[in-house]
Design a protein around this motif. Sequence first.
Motif, PDB file in Angstrom:
ATOM      1  N   PRO A 295       0.671  -1.465   0.114  1.00 35.65           N
ATOM      2  CA  PRO A 295       0.051  -0.150  -0.131  1.00 35.65           C
ATOM      3  C   PRO A 295       0.938   1.199  -0.205  1.00 35.65           C
ATOM      4  O   PRO A 295       1.873   1.236   0.463  1.00 35.65           O
ATOM      5  CB  PRO A 295      -0.677  -0.185   1.299  1.00 35.65           C
ATOM      6  CG  PRO A 295       0.007  -0.901   2.361  1.00 35.65           C
ATOM      7  CD  PRO A 295       0.676  -2.083   1.314  1.00 35.65           C
ATOM      8  N   SER A 296       0.447   2.431  -0.877  1.00 33.78           N
ATOM      9  CA  SER A 296       1.314   3.234  -0.596  1.00 33.78           C
ATOM     10  C   SER A 296       1.032   4.017   0.620  1.00 33.78           C
ATOM     11  O   SER A 296      -0.088   4.119   1.086  1.00 33.78           O
ATOM     12  CB  SER A 296       0.743   4.579  -1.589  1.00 33.78           C
ATOM     13  OG  SER A 296       1.083   6.050  -1.640  1.00 33.78           O
ATOM     14  N   LEU A 297       2.232   4.744   1.182  1.00 32.89           N
ATOM     15  CA  LEU A 297       2.123   5.509   2.424  1.00 32.89           C
ATOM     16  C   LEU A 297       1.911   6.897   2.070  1.00 32.89           C
ATOM     17  O   LEU A 297       1.901   7.961   3.007  1.00 32.89           O
ATOM     18  CB  LEU A 297       3.335   5.390   2.990  1.00 32.89           C
ATOM     19  CG  LEU A 297       3.846   3.837   3.446  1.00 32.89           C
ATOM     20  CD1 LEU A 297       4.982   3.819   4.328  1.00 32.89           C
ATOM     21  CD2 LEU A 297       2.619   3.138   4.453  1.00 32.89           C
ATOM     22  N   VAL A 298       1.924   7.431   0.804  1.00 33.57           N
ATOM     23  CA  VAL A 298       1.552   8.927   0.747  1.00 33.57           C
ATOM     24  C   VAL A 298       0.281   9.023  -0.189  1.00 33.57           C
ATOM     25  O   VAL A 298      -0.468  10.169  -0.068  1.00 33.57           O
ATOM     26  CB  VAL A 298       2.715   9.307  -0.192  1.00 33.57           C
ATOM     27  CG1 VAL A 298       4.058   9.331   0.418  1.00 33.57           C
ATOM     28  CG2 VAL A 298       2.922   8.853  -1.573  1.00 33.57           C
ATOM     29  N   PHE A 299      -0.424   8.034  -0.663  1.00 38.05           N
ATOM     30  CA  PHE A 299      -1.584   8.213  -1.463  1.00 38.05           C
ATOM     31  C   PHE A 299      -2.665   6.792  -0.851  1.00 38.05           C
ATOM     32  O   PHE A 299      -2.278   6.219  -0.949  1.00 38.05           O
ATOM     33  CB  PHE A 299      -1.322   7.789  -2.843  1.00 38.05           C
ATOM     34  CG  PHE A 299      -0.769   8.936  -3.591  1.00 38.05           C
ATOM     35  CD1 PHE A 299      -0.918  10.246  -3.601  1.00 38.05           C
ATOM     36  CD2 PHE A 299       0.377   8.514  -4.429  1.00 38.05           C
ATOM     37  CE1 PHE A 299      -0.258  11.073  -4.250  1.00 38.05           C
ATOM     38  CE2 PHE A 299       1.298   9.237  -5.040  1.00 38.05           C
ATOM     39  CZ  PHE A 299       0.882  10.828  -5.078  1.00 38.05           C
TER      40      PHE A 299
ATOM     41  N   ARG B 144       4.459  18.312   2.137  1.00 33.00           N
ATOM     42  CA  ARG B 144       3.411  17.511   2.444  1.00 33.00           C
ATOM     43  C   ARG B 144       3.448  15.940   2.157  1.00 33.00           C
ATOM     44  O   ARG B 144       3.187  15.167   3.100  1.00 33.00           O
ATOM     45  CB  ARG B 144       1.976  18.057   1.465  1.00 33.00           C
ATOM     46  CG  ARG B 144       0.995  18.756   2.261  1.00 33.00           C
ATOM     47  CD  ARG B 144      -0.063  18.861   1.342  1.00 33.00           C
ATOM     48  NE  ARG B 144      -0.508  20.102   1.345  1.00 33.00           N
ATOM     49  CZ  ARG B 144      -0.948  20.720   0.069  1.00 33.00           C
ATOM     50  NH1 ARG B 144      -0.966  20.016  -0.909  1.00 33.00           N
ATOM     51  NH2 ARG B 144      -1.579  22.100   0.178  1.00 33.00           N
ATOM     52  N   ARG B 145       3.904  15.746   0.950  1.00 37.34           N
ATOM     53  CA  ARG B 145       4.351  14.252   0.666  1.00 37.34           C
ATOM     54  C   ARG B 145       5.779  14.185   0.119  1.00 37.34           C
ATOM     55  O   ARG B 145       6.308  14.940  -0.556  1.00 37.34           O
ATOM     56  CB  ARG B 145       3.445  13.917  -0.582  1.00 37.34           C
ATOM     57  CG  ARG B 145       1.989  13.426  -0.152  1.00 37.34           C
ATOM     58  CD  ARG B 145       1.130  13.066  -1.458  1.00 37.34           C
ATOM     59  NE  ARG B 145      -0.039  12.476  -1.044  1.00 37.34           N
ATOM     60  CZ  ARG B 145      -1.328  13.112  -1.038  1.00 37.34           C
ATOM     61  NH1 ARG B 145      -1.033  14.566  -1.647  1.00 37.34           N
ATOM     62  NH2 ARG B 145      -2.391  12.598  -0.816  1.00 37.34           N
ATOM     63  N   MET B 146       6.482  13.078   0.475  1.00 34.25           N
ATOM     64  CA  MET B 146       7.991  12.881   0.214  1.00 34.25           C
ATOM     65  C   MET B 146       8.122  11.467  -0.333  1.00 34.25           C
ATOM     66  O   MET B 146       7.731  10.544   0.359  1.00 34.25           O
ATOM     67  CB  MET B 146       8.764  13.126   1.498  1.00 34.25           C
ATOM     68  CG  MET B 146      10.077  12.678   1.231  1.00 34.25           C
ATOM     69  SD  MET B 146      10.779  13.570   2.571  1.00 34.25           S
ATOM     70  CE  MET B 146      12.736  12.342   2.682  1.00 34.25           C
ATOM     71  N   ILE B 147       8.466  10.995  -1.392  1.00 30.44           N
ATOM     72  CA  ILE B 147       8.601   9.876  -2.207  1.00 30.44           C
ATOM     73  C   ILE B 147       9.993   9.477  -2.530  1.00 30.44           C
ATOM     74  O   ILE B 147      10.699  10.437  -3.100  1.00 30.44           O
ATOM     75  CB  ILE B 147       7.643   9.670  -3.333  1.00 30.44           C
ATOM     76  CG1 ILE B 147       6.125   9.779  -2.938  1.00 30.44           C
ATOM     77  CG2 ILE B 147       7.871   8.287  -4.137  1.00 30.44           C
ATOM     78  CD1 ILE B 147       5.633  10.672  -3.959  1.00 30.44           C
ATOM     79  N   ASN B 201       3.421  -4.568   6.900  1.00 29.29           N
ATOM     80  CA  ASN B 201       2.937  -3.782   5.889  1.00 29.29           C
ATOM     81  C   ASN B 201       3.374  -3.851   4.525  1.00 29.29           C
ATOM     82  O   ASN B 201       3.293  -3.280   3.727  1.00 29.29           O
ATOM     83  CB  ASN B 201       2.790  -2.312   6.079  1.00 29.29           C
ATOM     84  CG  ASN B 201       4.275  -1.554   6.335  1.00 29.29           C
ATOM     85  OD1 ASN B 201       5.248  -2.473   6.292  1.00 29.29           O
ATOM     86  ND2 ASN B 201       4.207  -0.297   6.648  1.00 29.29           N
ATOM     87  N   TYR B 203       6.533  -3.038   3.801  1.00 25.87           N
ATOM     88  CA  TYR B 203       7.895  -2.387   3.639  1.00 25.87           C
ATOM     89  C   TYR B 203       8.961  -3.110   4.403  1.00 25.87           C
ATOM     90  O   TYR B 203       8.781  -3.986   5.341  1.00 25.87           O
ATOM     91  CB  TYR B 203       7.356  -0.950   4.097  1.00 25.87           C
ATOM     92  CG  TYR B 203       6.700  -0.141   3.175  1.00 25.87           C
ATOM     93  CD1 TYR B 203       7.257   0.782   2.451  1.00 25.87           C
ATOM     94  CD2 TYR B 203       5.175  -0.176   3.060  1.00 25.87           C
ATOM     95  CE1 TYR B 203       6.546   1.626   1.528  1.00 25.87           C
ATOM     96  CE2 TYR B 203       4.451   0.354   2.296  1.00 25.87           C
ATOM     97  CZ  TYR B 203       5.093   1.353   1.321  1.00 25.87           C
ATOM     98  OH  TYR B 203       4.545   2.120   0.236  1.00 25.87           O
ATOM     99  N   LYS B 224       3.595  13.030   5.008  1.00 28.32           N
ATOM    100  CA  LYS B 224       3.495  11.599   4.638  1.00 28.32           C
ATOM    101  C   LYS B 224       4.657  11.287   3.677  1.00 28.32           C
ATOM    102  O   LYS B 224       5.171  11.971   2.703  1.00 28.32           O
ATOM    103  CB  LYS B 224       2.347  11.498   3.602  1.00 28.32           C
ATOM    104  CG  LYS B 224       0.987  11.860   4.343  1.00 28.32           C
ATOM    105  CD  LYS B 224      -0.157  11.800   3.443  1.00 28.32           C
ATOM    106  CE  LYS B 224      -1.417  11.696   4.148  1.00 28.32           C
ATOM    107  NZ  LYS B 224      -2.773  11.305   3.450  1.00 28.32           N
ATOM    108  N   ILE B 225       5.377   9.946   4.028  1.00 20.98           N
ATOM    109  CA  ILE B 225       6.486   9.640   3.438  1.00 20.98           C
ATOM    110  C   ILE B 225       6.487   8.215   3.075  1.00 20.98           C
ATOM    111  O   ILE B 225       6.000   7.430   4.048  1.00 20.98           O
ATOM    112  CB  ILE B 225       7.638   9.885   4.597  1.00 20.98           C
ATOM    113  CG1 ILE B 225       7.783  11.293   5.043  1.00 20.98           C
ATOM    114  CG2 ILE B 225       9.269   9.434   3.997  1.00 20.98           C
ATOM    115  CD1 ILE B 225       8.807  11.581   6.221  1.00 20.98           C
ATOM    116  N   SER B 226       7.148   7.942   1.790  1.00 26.16           N
ATOM    117  CA  SER B 226       7.260   6.626   1.668  1.00 26.16           C
ATOM    118  C   SER B 226       8.522   6.631   0.755  1.00 26.16           C
ATOM    119  O   SER B 226       9.091   7.378   0.411  1.00 26.16           O
ATOM    120  CB  SER B 226       5.977   5.888   0.695  1.00 26.16           C
ATOM    121  OG  SER B 226       6.501   6.318  -0.851  1.00 26.16           O
TER     122      SER B 226
END
Lengths: 339, 339
Positions: A295-299, B144-147, B201, B203, B224-226
Amino acid sequence: MRVAIVGATGAVGHELLKVLEGSTLQFDELLLFASPRSAGSTLPFRGQDLTVQVTPEGAIDAELILASAGGSISKEKAPAWVAGGAVVIDNSSAFRYDPEVPLVVPEVNGEAALSHKGIIANPNCTTAIAVVAVAPIHRAYGVRRMIVSTYQATSGAGAKGMDELLQETHKVLHGQEAGAEVFAHPIPFNVIPHIDAFQDNGYTKEEMKVAWETRKIIGDESLKISCTAVRIPTLRTHSEAITLELERPATPEEVRALLAGAAGVEVRDTPAEKLYPMPLTASGKYNVEVGRIRPSLVFDGGIDLFVAGDQLLKGAALNAVQIAEYLQQKGALKARTQV
Amino acid sequence: MRVAIVGATGAVGHELLKVLEGSTLQFDELLLFASPRSAGSTLPFRGQDLTVQVTPEGAIDAELILASAGGSISKEKAPAWVAGGAVVIDNSSAFRYDPEVPLVVPEVNGEAALSHKGIIANPNCTTAIAVVAVAPIHRAYGVRRMIVSTYQATSGAGAKGMDELLQETHKVLHGQEAGAEVFAHPIPFNVIPHIDAFQDNGYTKEEMKVAWETRKIIGDESLKISCTAVRIPTLRTHSEAITLELERPATPEEVRALLAGAAGVEVRDTPAEKLYPMPLTASGKYNVEVGRIRPSLVFDGGIDLFVAGDQLLKGAALNAVQIAEYLQQKGALKARTQV
């Protein structure tokens, strides 16, 4: 039917011969063409030694031409080949963005190939590998955003790329300094975030190809795509980390089940047994390995995954032959060549 | 002041000695500890040969202990070290998620170190490298989000990781098959999307560390970070492709100017001159190289960038020494050790 390979002695040409050997494509004769430097050499095909000829100036007496000799040669010669009655499946980027030219991955948009006007474009290797995994997810859940980071092998720059990695690595292991001719910097034990030319927007052309071509193949210009394309010291197979925002939420279980039934994909996703996509296992394979599905952790409801695909096969030679097989199955190749 | 290194003979221990040699930290004596296997060996420091001793059972007679011998040793022994009056800067993950233990990157949250209760945690290497580039952007524009997708060197698994890459690569170049003991699979010319243990999860722990630790260091749990953490066949320096969604839109020019003034960062972003972050240039450097700064194609006003940082330095030894220097500058080290 006569099939010609232009660029037969390159890394992709080599794979084209191997893939054609095991292909269901029906043809009577295979002609091999390359630059004057390679002309006269022979290559084995189904027990025979075929002689490589110099690529001629004008038309080629073949119904199907698989072109893999670079963009400038395709750009220059393909119109004459088409005028001579051939269908051209072109592995270069010369025609990919021409709205008149279909850009085809058979598992995704095979039917687009049927509307060709002589030339069908084979996509960029990184795109072809990503799209076999992403297109089924897009159809089922609607991809909104796609973020790709690549781990690209040196053979993406041809056989000479692989040679440079091996030779220069050998030097480093013997205490010498590594040089660079094929790549912008020494590649042994290094990472180079630079593939193809830089564009005005700060992205490389390789990165933009992934965005442009994925949208064209999937047929959805609203898809937001970004890519970071990185050369790493591997020989073969491109890997890609992909993050997807989806319109309709998906679970990893659903995506795993969906991809298990998708053509061109091998789900390799059993972390407890250390099974996930890797160049070591994906090299030489026709299917693209897909794993690390989570599962995405950002979306919310989005999906992350990791793919590894042999870019000389699905990213080039295999996809080209699959397009030809598709055309022949649909009677589209024969119909045209009998004009 | 007496300083002790626990785990002095490992890859990070080696770097700790080198960094301390050039450090402004004031101390009178340096004590080296390691496992019984390494005890008795000597290591050079400022012209002297220091003898490595066996790590004792209980307290260590030092005011500052730099611990880099793994999580289980830190977990077991650090309480006794603290009880003995030492400040412990711990490079393992043993205490990083303890709310009582500050997790510190001096350029980002140095002041958090001042509230320690004996132990200060040094972050995961991948996190430390990312956060020096991302924290200034977060402060100015609100991330806000970091990939994150990583390209991690074998020395992340210690000196034995590097040795395995070199030895097994040598085998492959001589026609033998590569084996694997340190890594889950052979690493030469391969890519392994598996670092540390898999979590429920899907990861890996390495991937979750980047999310957990970045939030703790930056001090914003809403981020939010993945991450996709990938081992590649390089010796030293982790690279990372980072995509950022921002609350307030930023241009690449603004981010470049911002980072040019940020501590711990070297902006290396002149694609026309083939200047961008790479292990080849970042290895051995204290600053983290940041480049490929460009507008996000998936987030309006967002930013994509690429970083390369020596994970044995900023990701480990250097950051630990910088924490000690910070404490001493603030009088916090002396104050405690005189209790």
